[in-house]
Design a protein around this motif. Structure first.
Motif, PDB file in Angstrom:
ATOM      1  N   LEU A 169       0.837  -1.200   0.000  1.00  0.00           N
ATOM      2  CA  LEU A 169       0.000   0.000   0.000  1.00  0.00           C
ATOM      3  C   LEU A 169       0.873   1.251   0.000  1.00  0.00           C
ATOM      4  CD1 LEU A 169      -2.861   1.144   0.074  1.00  0.00           C
ATOM      5  CD2 LEU A 169      -2.763   1.068   2.572  1.00  0.00           C
ATOM      6  N   ALA A 170       1.983   1.211   0.752  1.00  0.00           N
ATOM      7  CA  ALA A 170       2.890   2.359   0.784  1.00  0.00           C
ATOM      8  C   ALA A 170       3.551   2.584  -0.564  1.00  0.00           C
ATOM      9  CB  ALA A 170       3.952   2.153   1.866  1.00  0.00           C
ATOM     10  N   PHE A 171       3.849   1.519  -1.265  1.00  0.00           N
ATOM     11  CA  PHE A 171       4.440   1.621  -2.605  1.00  0.00           C
ATOM     12  C   PHE A 171       3.498   2.386  -3.542  1.00  0.00           C
ATOM     13  CE2 PHE A 171       4.925  -0.348  -6.901  1.00  0.00           C
ATOM     14  CZ  PHE A 171       6.212   0.093  -7.175  1.00  0.00           C
ATOM     15  N   VAL A 172       2.212   2.128  -3.398  1.00  0.00           N
ATOM     16  CA  VAL A 172       1.226   2.731  -4.302  1.00  0.00           C
ATOM     17  C   VAL A 172       0.825   4.131  -3.867  1.00  0.00           C
ATOM     18  CG1 VAL A 172      -1.055   2.453  -5.356  1.00  0.00           C
ATOM     19  CG2 VAL A 172       0.345   0.436  -4.863  1.00  0.00           C
ATOM     20  N   THR A 173       0.696   4.350  -2.555  1.00  0.00           N
ATOM     21  CA  THR A 173       0.094   5.600  -2.062  1.00  0.00           C
ATOM     22  C   THR A 173       1.013   6.454  -1.203  1.00  0.00           C
ATOM     23  OG1 THR A 173      -0.751   4.608  -0.009  1.00  0.00           O
ATOM     24  CG2 THR A 173      -2.128   4.386  -1.993  1.00  0.00           C
ATOM     25  N   GLY A 174       2.105   5.868  -0.691  1.00  0.00           N
ATOM     26  CA  GLY A 174       2.944   6.579   0.263  1.00  0.00           C
ATOM     27  C   GLY A 174       2.520   6.342   1.691  1.00  0.00           C
ATOM     28  N   SER A 175       1.372   5.714   1.897  1.00  0.00           N
ATOM     29  CA  SER A 175       0.838   5.443   3.230  1.00  0.00           C
ATOM     30  C   SER A 175       0.682   3.942   3.410  1.00  0.00           C
ATOM     31  CB  SER A 175      -0.514   6.136   3.417  1.00  0.00           C
ATOM     32  OG  SER A 175      -1.081   5.814   4.669  1.00  0.00           O
ATOM     33  N   SER A 176       1.146   3.415   4.552  1.00  0.00           N
ATOM     34  CA  SER A 176       1.065   1.976   4.788  1.00  0.00           C
ATOM     35  C   SER A 176      -0.259   1.563   5.416  1.00  0.00           C
ATOM     36  CB  SER A 176       2.211   1.517   5.694  1.00  0.00           C
ATOM     37  OG  SER A 176       2.133   2.140   6.968  1.00  0.00           O
ATOM     38  N   GLN A 177      -1.085   2.542   5.768  1.00  0.00           N
ATOM     39  CA  GLN A 177      -2.423   2.284   6.284  1.00  0.00           C
ATOM     40  C   GLN A 177      -3.402   3.231   5.594  1.00  0.00           C
ATOM     41  OE1 GLN A 177      -2.547   2.604  10.543  1.00  0.00           O
ATOM     42  NE2 GLN A 177      -0.824   1.222  10.858  1.00  0.00           N
ATOM     43  N   VAL A 178      -4.664   2.927   5.741  1.00  0.00           N
ATOM     44  CA  VAL A 178      -5.685   3.805   5.170  1.00  0.00           C
ATOM     45  C   VAL A 178      -5.796   5.054   6.043  1.00  0.00           C
ATOM     46  CG1 VAL A 178      -8.102   4.026   4.506  1.00  0.00           C
ATOM     47  CG2 VAL A 178      -6.942   1.815   4.272  1.00  0.00           C
ATOM     48  N   PRO A 179      -5.594   6.257   5.489  1.00  0.00           N
ATOM     49  CA  PRO A 179      -5.725   7.478   6.291  1.00  0.00           C
ATOM     50  C   PRO A 179      -7.125   7.603   6.896  1.00  0.00           C
ATOM     51  CG  PRO A 179      -4.703   7.938   4.170  1.00  0.00           C
ATOM     52  CD  PRO A 179      -5.234   6.531   4.102  1.00  0.00           C
ATOM     53  N   ALA A 180      -7.197   8.294   8.014  1.00  0.00           N
ATOM     54  CA  ALA A 180      -8.501   8.491   8.660  1.00  0.00           C
ATOM     55  C   ALA A 180      -9.452   9.262   7.750  1.00  0.00           C
ATOM     56  CB  ALA A 180      -8.323   9.220   9.985  1.00  0.00           C
ATOM     57  N   THR A 181      -8.889  10.103   6.887  1.00  0.00           N
ATOM     58  CA  THR A 181      -9.723  10.863   5.963  1.00  0.00           C
ATOM     59  C   THR A 181     -10.002  10.092   4.674  1.00  0.00           C
ATOM     60  OG1 THR A 181      -7.735  11.910   5.049  1.00  0.00           O
ATOM     61  CG2 THR A 181      -8.914  13.107   6.790  1.00  0.00           C
ATOM     62  N   GLY A 182      -9.455   8.876   4.573  1.00  0.00           N
ATOM     63  CA  GLY A 182      -9.589   8.117   3.337  1.00  0.00           C
ATOM     64  C   GLY A 182      -8.579   8.590   2.311  1.00  0.00           C
ATOM     65  N   PHE A 183      -8.561   7.949   1.164  1.00  0.00           N
ATOM     66  CA  PHE A 183      -7.642   8.330   0.097  1.00  0.00           C
ATOM     67  C   PHE A 183      -8.315   9.279  -0.887  1.00  0.00           C
ATOM     68  CE2 PHE A 183      -5.440   4.266   1.160  1.00  0.00           C
ATOM     69  CZ  PHE A 183      -4.171   4.799   1.364  1.00  0.00           C
TER      70      PHE A 183
END
Length: 431
Positions: A360-374
């Protein structure tokens, strides 16, 4: 992604958040439990109100995230600017800046690295069996470091970072109430293993003689005013609870009060108090915010070619391979895929430590889903080309997979290409 599919993803993510959880909401039994979608909506609306349209430039070194972040957040002009962070990473390979503009991806990556730095590198926290607690440090208090950390956490929360959900439940109790009488602390919350063991033994003592033998090793009790003295079978539970409260809250109250002050940044603390079930954004949950293959696959929804085209079957085969890769990562069976390949020592080390968070971090920079969503919503696209290494666009949250005779063939070529791309995709060994 249609409504039903989005709903299924949301349901799976909520199960990963709440199942088998007996501490949520703690001391907030009347609070309404919000879905992740509701939390995301509330946070987005709040961010629209409190984050100004100005940009807030910040220059960060990946090899010194904590040091460079502190230098930026300690500047008065930086703290007074309530705009959106614009992150530039200093290059580790050359004397200059990376050429990637921050359209969201660098900011999410910085937040992921900053969360780790706060709880692992800052020296301001120590880990307990139930989450992290502030480490009492007079110099940190004098420097108002805990207030700065609160401001960092508030920034992460409102600007789309993965939740800094590492705080112990009793710490969150105090943050939410500011009242030590509403904080529930047990010996299991203690960071000091020796003290934790002593209090648990006192609590479990069956006779007065056994209790007094245990107390012989607790000379520290005479230095704490207000503890029951003498300790008897009748008041031992009061002794244990009060001693735990003193160690975990009263001794660290100056740190906690600064943290509370900092969380008022971007008006985050009032928002949490108005919506008590949103405490999961900062709470170290027993189940955590862990990804599952189903959730990650649901997030990376494929953008297929139209039905009937000769490309569609090939794209579906690649997706099947990708989802099998996710399952192998989750079950720690990925090494079986490469039994016929001689991996380097570096590749083997990465193989044994890879997680769904890396992907997920490779794709988005974040290893978890942000609280605000993507924003934008992640997706998977396909390129029918002879290239093979998958490409990630973190600003658009897009994973590009290449389709050709090699990636479609039996064997491990596709999986190995994905492994190499993940290894070379940045600083993901720290996820």
């Amino acid at each position: 992604m249609n409504y039903e599919e989005e709903e299924a993803v949301e349901e799976a993510m909520m199960r990963s958040l709440y199942e088998d959880t007996d501490v949520f909401p703690r001391d907030f039994g009347s609070a309404n439990i919000l879905t992740r979608e509701e939390i995301s909506g509330i946070l987005k609306a709040h961010a629209d109100e409190v984050v100004t349209a100005t940009l807030k430039p910040i220059h960060i070194s990946r090899s010194n995230v904590w040091t460079t972040a502190v230098r930026q957040f300690s500047r008065t002009s930086f703290a007074e600017n309530l705009g959106t962070l614009y992150v530039t990473f200093a290059s580790d390979e050359m004397d200059g800046d990376e050429d990637a503009a921050d359209l969201g991806g660098p900011r999410r990556e910085f937040f992921r690295l900053l969360v780790r730095a706060i709880f692992k590198d800052s020296g301001a926290f120590e880990e307990t069996p139930n989450g992290f607690i502030p480490r009492m440090n007079i110099r940190h208090v004098q420097q108002k470091l805990y207030k700065m950390i609160g401001q960092m956490m508030a920034t992460i929360i409102v600007q789309g970072g993965e939740p800094p959900a590492f705080l112990a439940p009793h710490v969150v109790d105090y943050i939410m109430t500011g009242d030590i009488n509403q904080v529930h602390v047990t010996p299991d919350d203690l960071a000091d293993a020796s003290l934790r063991d002593s209090l648990k033994r006192i609590k479990g003592a069956g006779t007065q003689d056994e209790l007094e033998k245990i107390l012989e090793c607790c000379e520290w009790r005479f230095d704490v005013e207000g503890l029951p003295n003498p300790v008897t079978m009748e008041n031992k539970h009061t002794f244990v609870n009060t001693a735990a409260l003193y160690n975990m809250i009263l001794q660290r109250q100056s740190c906690l009060n600064q943290l509370i002050d900092g969380l008022s940044y971007y008006k985050v603390l009032p928002l949490l108090k108005d919506n008590p079930s949103m405490r999961i954004i900062i709470l170290d949950m027993p189940t955590g915010l862990h990804l599952t293959p189903e959730v990650l696959a649901g997030l990376l929804k494929p953008s297929y070619s139209v039905l009937g085209s000769n490309r569609r079957p090939k794209e579906e085969l690649i997706v099947v391979k990708f989802r099998a890769f996710l399952q192998s990562v989750q079950s720690k069976e990925l090494d079986e895929t490469f039994q016929e390949r001689a991996l380097t020592e570096t590749e083997q080390d990465f193989l044994h430590n890879i997680s769904l968070g890396h992907i997920l971090a490779f794709v988005t920079g974040s290893s978890q889903v942000p609280a605000t969503g993507f924003e934008p919503y992640p997706k998977m696209s396909f390129v029918h080309d002879d290239k093979h290494l998958p490409i990630a666009h973190t600003c658009s949250n897009e994973l590009q997979l290449f389709i050709n005779s090699k990636t479609l063939a039996d064997g491990d070529f596709f999986e190995y290409s994905l492994l190499v791309a993940l290894m070379n995709g940045g600083m993901f060994s720290a996820v």
